[in-house]
Enzyme design. Structure first.
Site, PDB file in Angstrom:
ATOM      1  N   ASN A 233       0.850  -1.194   0.000  1.00  0.00           N
ATOM      2  CA  ASN A 233       0.000   0.000   0.000  1.00  0.00           C
ATOM      3  C   ASN A 233       0.885   1.242   0.000  1.00  0.00           C
ATOM      4  O   ASN A 233       2.104   1.145  -0.064  1.00  0.00           O
ATOM      5  CB  ASN A 233      -0.947  -0.024   1.200  1.00  0.00           C
ATOM      6  CG  ASN A 233      -0.176  -0.103   2.492  1.00  0.00           C
ATOM      7  OD1 ASN A 233       0.552   0.816   2.850  1.00  0.00           O
ATOM      8  ND2 ASN A 233      -0.294  -1.224   3.199  1.00  0.00           N
TER       9      ASN A 233
ATOM     10  N   PHE B 151      -4.594   3.328  14.677  1.00  0.00           N
ATOM     11  CA  PHE B 151      -4.898   4.387  13.723  1.00  0.00           C
ATOM     12  C   PHE B 151      -6.036   3.878  12.849  1.00  0.00           C
ATOM     13  O   PHE B 151      -6.139   2.668  12.620  1.00  0.00           O
ATOM     14  CB  PHE B 151      -3.677   4.703  12.845  1.00  0.00           C
ATOM     15  CG  PHE B 151      -2.793   5.771  13.412  1.00  0.00           C
ATOM     16  CD1 PHE B 151      -2.083   5.561  14.582  1.00  0.00           C
ATOM     17  CD2 PHE B 151      -2.651   7.007  12.774  1.00  0.00           C
ATOM     18  CE1 PHE B 151      -1.274   6.542  15.115  1.00  0.00           C
ATOM     19  CE2 PHE B 151      -1.846   8.004  13.289  1.00  0.00           C
ATOM     20  CZ  PHE B 151      -1.152   7.770  14.468  1.00  0.00           C
TER      21      PHE B 151
HETATM   22  O1  PMT Z   1       2.991   6.135   6.507  1.00  0.00           O
HETATM   23  P1  PMT Z   1       2.449   7.462   6.019  1.00  0.00           P
HETATM   24  O2  PMT Z   1       2.627   7.646   4.539  1.00  0.00           O
HETATM   25  O3  PMT Z   1       2.958   8.629   6.832  1.00  0.00           O
HETATM   26  O4  PMT Z   1       0.853   7.440   6.237  1.00  0.00           O
HETATM   27  C1  PMT Z   1       0.356   7.370   7.537  1.00  0.00           C
HETATM   28  C2  PMT Z   1      -0.887   6.433   7.622  1.00  0.00           C
HETATM   29  C3  PMT Z   1      -2.022   7.018   6.806  1.00  0.00           C
HETATM   30  C4  PMT Z   1      -0.519   5.040   7.101  1.00  0.00           C
HETATM   31  C5  PMT Z   1      -1.243   6.334   9.145  1.00  0.00           C
HETATM   32  O5  PMT Z   1      -1.538   7.618   9.639  1.00  0.00           O
HETATM   33  C6  PMT Z   1      -2.435   5.413   9.363  1.00  0.00           C
HETATM   34  O6  PMT Z   1      -3.587   5.762   9.253  1.00  0.00           O
HETATM   35  N1  PMT Z   1      -2.136   4.127   9.698  1.00  0.00           N
HETATM   36  C7  PMT Z   1      -3.112   3.039   9.838  1.00  0.00           C
HETATM   37  C8  PMT Z   1      -3.365   2.441   8.492  1.00  0.00           C
HETATM   38  C9  PMT Z   1      -4.356   1.310   8.522  1.00  0.00           C
HETATM   39  O7  PMT Z   1      -3.996   0.188   8.214  1.00  0.00           O
HETATM   40  O8  PMT Z   1      -5.546   1.598   8.935  1.00  0.00           O
HETATM   41  P2  PMT Z   1      -6.763   0.557   9.088  1.00  0.00           P
HETATM   42  O9  PMT Z   1      -7.949   1.421   9.347  1.00  0.00           O
HETATM   43  O10 PMT Z   1      -6.820  -0.379   7.924  1.00  0.00           O
HETATM   44  O11 PMT Z   1      -6.400  -0.277  10.357  1.00  0.00           O
HETATM   45  C10 PMT Z   1      -6.809   0.091  11.666  1.00  0.00           C
HETATM   46  C11 PMT Z   1      -5.777  -0.281  12.691  1.00  0.00           C
HETATM   47  O12 PMT Z   1      -5.572  -1.678  12.679  1.00  0.00           O
HETATM   48  C12 PMT Z   1      -4.408   0.339  12.442  1.00  0.00           C
HETATM   49  O13 PMT Z   1      -3.896   0.698  13.690  1.00  0.00           O
HETATM   50  C13 PMT Z   1      -3.599  -0.790  11.832  1.00  0.00           C
HETATM   51  O14 PMT Z   1      -2.218  -0.675  12.143  1.00  0.00           O
HETATM   52  C14 PMT Z   1      -4.223  -1.991  12.515  1.00  0.00           C
HETATM   53  N2  PMT Z   1      -4.143  -3.264  11.750  1.00  0.00           N
HETATM   54  C15 PMT Z   1      -4.838  -3.440  10.602  1.00  0.00           C
HETATM   55  C16 PMT Z   1      -4.792  -4.650   9.965  1.00  0.00           C
HETATM   56  C17 PMT Z   1      -4.012  -5.699  10.513  1.00  0.00           C
HETATM   57  N3  PMT Z   1      -3.927  -6.880   9.934  1.00  0.00           N
HETATM   58  N4  PMT Z   1      -3.338  -5.487  11.638  1.00  0.00           N
HETATM   59  C18 PMT Z   1      -3.395  -4.300  12.282  1.00  0.00           C
HETATM   60  O15 PMT Z   1      -2.758  -4.121  13.324  1.00  0.00           O
END
Ligand code: PMT
Length: 445
Positions: free
Chosen positions: A241, A357
């Protein structure tokens, strides 16, 4: 946040001759608005860009432009005697060279040489001047002597070129000053292009001792995930991504700056490891999960900023797929990856304070609330990744932080570094509040 971040702070603002001097008017205004008392010193060249009358009006004091002049009650030796900080913005290549050599031939260079307080410089110049070995050596010398250097940024330059060398924007400089005077001693601008400045390093021990770190993070172990993950399709192709790692690395930098013991578990990025941060490199989501499991022992706080792939290919090919063989359509069979932050959030024993996040493009609040509940998080930082100016790979971000009971606070668009500073402060404060609450609860049982 407090409105008067710089209440009763005394700041000497020194201006040298660059077009960025016009931005220093706004900096001066902002410092004063936030409670600082500001005295201004200008070189003759600076007066060609902005008149001393402008700064006199903004600072409510006469401006020192001449060592032999008679500006009301100030001279180059005394002006920093009771100052908390001397900020040179913009600092031209010429002035930086003079500071490095100890030359005192105008009001600013003399003030810097005689300074009784820490000095911050915000360089501004043409890219070729910035990457000239002479300027780099001067910056290195100044950094080693304990000067704080606010790295310039990329953008349009006065000469008509575009490139590295533009003075950092006023908000960033202001945040840096606040960080120095309120909390930290380390440099937050880790992601510097290595060609443009000396390699990032701890500033030499301060000879000026007025700044002492508050160290909110001292004694805390913080684990942060950052960047993307990569899932193999075949030896040549991956599912990944757009995450650059900038947000997560900024969080790690700021947490370390606040004195925490920080482990950064990073997917593939092009970023330098922040100062005083232990970095564990991983590629896939399952490697990231393993790394988190091995690092969370004794962690007080875990922050999941990584953009983890939700799915991986069940059986990646051992040889490169050939389109001649796969034909017009290719179907990949994917399986869900385990959710890392949810694993941490649902730990029964030794569960750390858990922050996720939420990267969303729509139904923001609804999705954030769902994720905080499903993953059993203490906080979730919601950011809008549909806006290219504040999402993946941008230098800026904006966020709304939710707790289990709703919105905790919102932060408007700002640099990821500044946002990281505010977020880490908030996360540590919320962690401590929760701990106190737990202690109070167990006492009253
Ligand atoms: O890296 P940059 O270019 O600076 O961009 C920053 C960012 C946009 C990536 C960052 O600010 C951000 O939003 N990170 C979380 C991205 C994400 O995967 O979001 P999500 O809504 O899909 O997941 C929610 C949470 O679950 C996140 O804390 C993620 O780390 C976690 N997750 C998701 C899937 C997985 N299999 N394991 C996880 O731990």
């Amino acid at each position: 946040m407090s409105q008067l971040l710089l209440q009763n702070r005394k700041i000497v603002l020194a201006i040298t001759g660059g077009i960025a001097a016009y931005k220093t008017c706004e900096l001066c205004r902002k410092l004063i608005k936030n409670g600082a008392q500001v005295r201004v010193v200008m070189t003759e060249a600076a007066c060609k860009f902005v008149t001393p009358a402008t700064f006199a009006a903004l600072s409510h004091h006469e401006v020192m432009t001449d060592v032999f002049g008679d500006a009301e009650g100030i001279d180059h030796i005394a002006i920093t005697n009771d100052a908390d900080l001397l900020v040179v913005a913009p600092a031209t290549a010429n002035s930086l060279a003079k500071f490095a050599c100890g030359i005192a031939d105008n009001a600013v260079t003399t003030t810097v040489l005689a300074s009784a307080c820490p000095v911050v410089v915000a360089p501004a110049m043409n890219t070729r001047m910035l990457i000239n070995p002479a300027t780099k050596a001067n910056l290195k010398t100044l950094q080693e002597r304990g000067f704080y250097i606010i790295a310039p940024e990329e953008g349009d330059l006065a000469c008509g070129d575009s490139g590295m060398g533009r003075m950092r924007n006023v908000d960033d400089i202001f945040a840096y000053i606040c960080a120095l005077l309120n909390d930290h001693v380390a440099l937050p601008y880790q992601a510097l292009p290595p060609t443009c400045l000396p390699s990032p390093q701890e500033p030499a021990a301060l000879t000026q001792t007025k700044l002492l770190p508050k160290s909110h993070g001292a004694g805390l172990k913080i684990v942060i995930t950052a960047g993307p993950t990569e899932e193999s399709i075949d030896p040549a192709r991956v599912i990944t991504n757009k995450s650059s790692g900038k947000m997560g690395y900024a969080l790690a930098q700021m947490a370390a700056t606040m004195g925490a013991d920080v482990t950064l578990i990073s997917g593939p990025t092009h970023l330098a490891t922040p100062n005083n941060v232990k970095r564990v490199d991983v590629t896939t989501a399952s490697q990231m999960l393993d790394a988190v499991k091995s690092q969370i022992g004794q962690a007080n706080i875990v922050i999941g900023c990584a953009a983890v792939a939700d799915y991986r290919v069940i059986e990646p090919m051992s040889t490169k797929l050939k389109k001649e063989e796969t034909g017009e359509f290719l179907t990949l069979e994917l399986v869900k990856n385990e959710d890392i932050i949810s694993y941490v959030g649902h730990l029964d024993e030794d569960r750390p304070f858990t922050v996720g996040f939420a990267a969303e493009t729509d139904h923001f609040e609804e999705n954030a609330r769902e994720k905080i509940a499903n993953k059993n998080l203490d906080l979730i930082v919601l950011n809008d990744v549909s806006d290219p100016e504040i999402g993946f790979n941008s230098n800026d971000n904006a966020a709304t932080v939710y707790g289990p009971n709703g919105i905790v606070t919102s932060f408007g668009k700002m640099s990821k570094v500044k946002l990281a500073d505010l977020l880490i402060e908030l996360i540590i404060a919320e962690y401590k509040a929760k701990k106190h609450q737990e202690q109070d609860d167990s006492k009253s049982k």
